[in-house]
Design a protein around this motif. Sequence first.
Motif, PDB file in Angstrom:
ATOM      1  N   ASP A   1       0.863  -1.180   0.000  1.00 14.72           N
ATOM      2  CA  ASP A   1       0.000   0.000   0.000  1.00 14.72           C
ATOM      3  C   ASP A   1       0.902   1.233   0.000  1.00 14.72           C
ATOM      4  O   ASP A   1       1.744   1.386   0.882  1.00 14.72           O
ATOM      5  N   LEU A   2       0.741   2.099  -1.001  1.00 18.15           N
ATOM      6  CA  LEU A   2       1.554   3.313  -1.053  1.00 18.15           C
ATOM      7  C   LEU A   2       1.145   4.233   0.088  1.00 18.15           C
ATOM      8  O   LEU A   2      -0.041   4.351   0.399  1.00 18.15           O
TER       9      LEU A   2
ATOM     10  N   ASP B   1      -3.538   2.417  -5.522  1.00 13.66           N
ATOM     11  CA  ASP B   1      -2.269   2.422  -4.768  1.00 13.66           C
ATOM     12  C   ASP B   1      -2.088   1.179  -3.897  1.00 13.66           C
ATOM     13  O   ASP B   1      -1.360   1.201  -2.924  1.00 13.66           O
TER      14      ASP B   1
ATOM     15  N   LYS C   1       1.471   0.306   9.635  1.00 10.17           N
ATOM     16  CA  LYS C   1       1.333   1.765   9.468  1.00 10.17           C
ATOM     17  C   LYS C   1       0.916   2.423  10.777  1.00 10.17           C
ATOM     18  O   LYS C   1       1.444   3.457  11.158  1.00 10.17           O
TER      19      LYS C   1
HETATM   20 MG   LIG Z   1      -2.419   4.032   0.404  1.00  9.42          MG
END
Ligand SMILES: [Mg+2]
Length: 399
Positions: A13-14, A108, A159
């Motif tokens: 995931d960007l 993304d 994240k």
């Molecule tokens: Mg993202």
Amino acid sequence: MSKSATRKILHVDLDAFFCAVEEQREPSLAGKAFAVGGKADQRGVICSCSYPARRKGVRSAMPTGQALRLCPELILISTHFGEYSAKSSQVMEIFHQLSGLVEQVSVDEAFIDVTDLPEPVEQIARALQARVKLDTSLPCSIGAASNKLVAKIATDTGKNQSRTDGYPQAILCVPAGTERSFLSPLPVRAMWGVGPKMESILLGMGLRTIGDIANCSVDRLERRFGKSGVDLHQHALGIDNRPVTVSYEAKSISQEVTFARDTTDLLFLRRTLHELAIKVGYRMRCEGLCARVIRLKLRFADFTTHTRQVMLQAPTDQDSVIATEAETLLMKLWQPDRPVRLIGVGGANLVEHVHQLTLWESKTQKERKLLIALDELREKYGKEAVQRADHIRKRHKEE
Ligand SMILES: [Mg+2]
């Protein structure tokens, strides 16, 4: 689980993708609270926000007015979707170089099955993250696990646990066999597919963590949620057998021809277009793909190039449908006094052909069988040998 059955799945995931692209356009944005989205006075919403903006409480999908109240110094940038989509294709291309099994989830985000690669999954993830950064300057986070569900939750968890001021660029690998214990302490909303509504029902049932769901009886979950309750229980145990399904969105099948002499002859253009449509349909059937979108490309003598596309009701791999749609598009672009230099036909948004199980064969299924029979003859006797009678008749009529 036996060793041979253990898969290696990455979820990439960007990080704050749109913002990262905007930062490349305007480097002075680095480290600032900014967001990509619509204007507050036009009832705009936030599409993506920088990590400094997130620390002020700004979130994506939030109305811009509310975001500005939370963070008055927020710099608002309007969207540049063309650039995001170009960057996205670049990133997906890197994934495709790593593995043939890439499932693009959004602009993304993608799953990559790297089971066949010999290196440890953490090493693969680190190398991939570095590759993406080097080639595109974009930061990304990666989760790795034995299945898609756990890999996706690993990315989100990585994240959330990140304590850096900038992009998280997290990597979190969940070793095979530890899926259940990894998920267990996470709140129920961390479960993939649990939205606010389902979260409140689960909390109402006294289930606060994914571990609580795992320890709950399947019957109770099934009574409350039906079939998806059974899935939910499996998922809470860290079990997910869904395969990484290759998406063909980025791919297209097209054919084009540049004329030896520029032409204004509409009949000639239409005939060429039919020949191209036959080639495109043939290639789709060879690859077992159908197109949701048909495209026409026209280049005029002065080198200006125009493309038009149409989204179909149902995906097709049939010559006649491709030709008809392309012809309609041609009539929108063609101008009697402008000589044409090049014409092209293509199918995009490709999906795998799924055989429809129906009692009676529809007209299109019959047509499809006929086309496949013709393809076989073409392979046997050469492409020029076989033409459908109606195609030849049409050609004679036109001539
Ligand atoms: Mg993202």
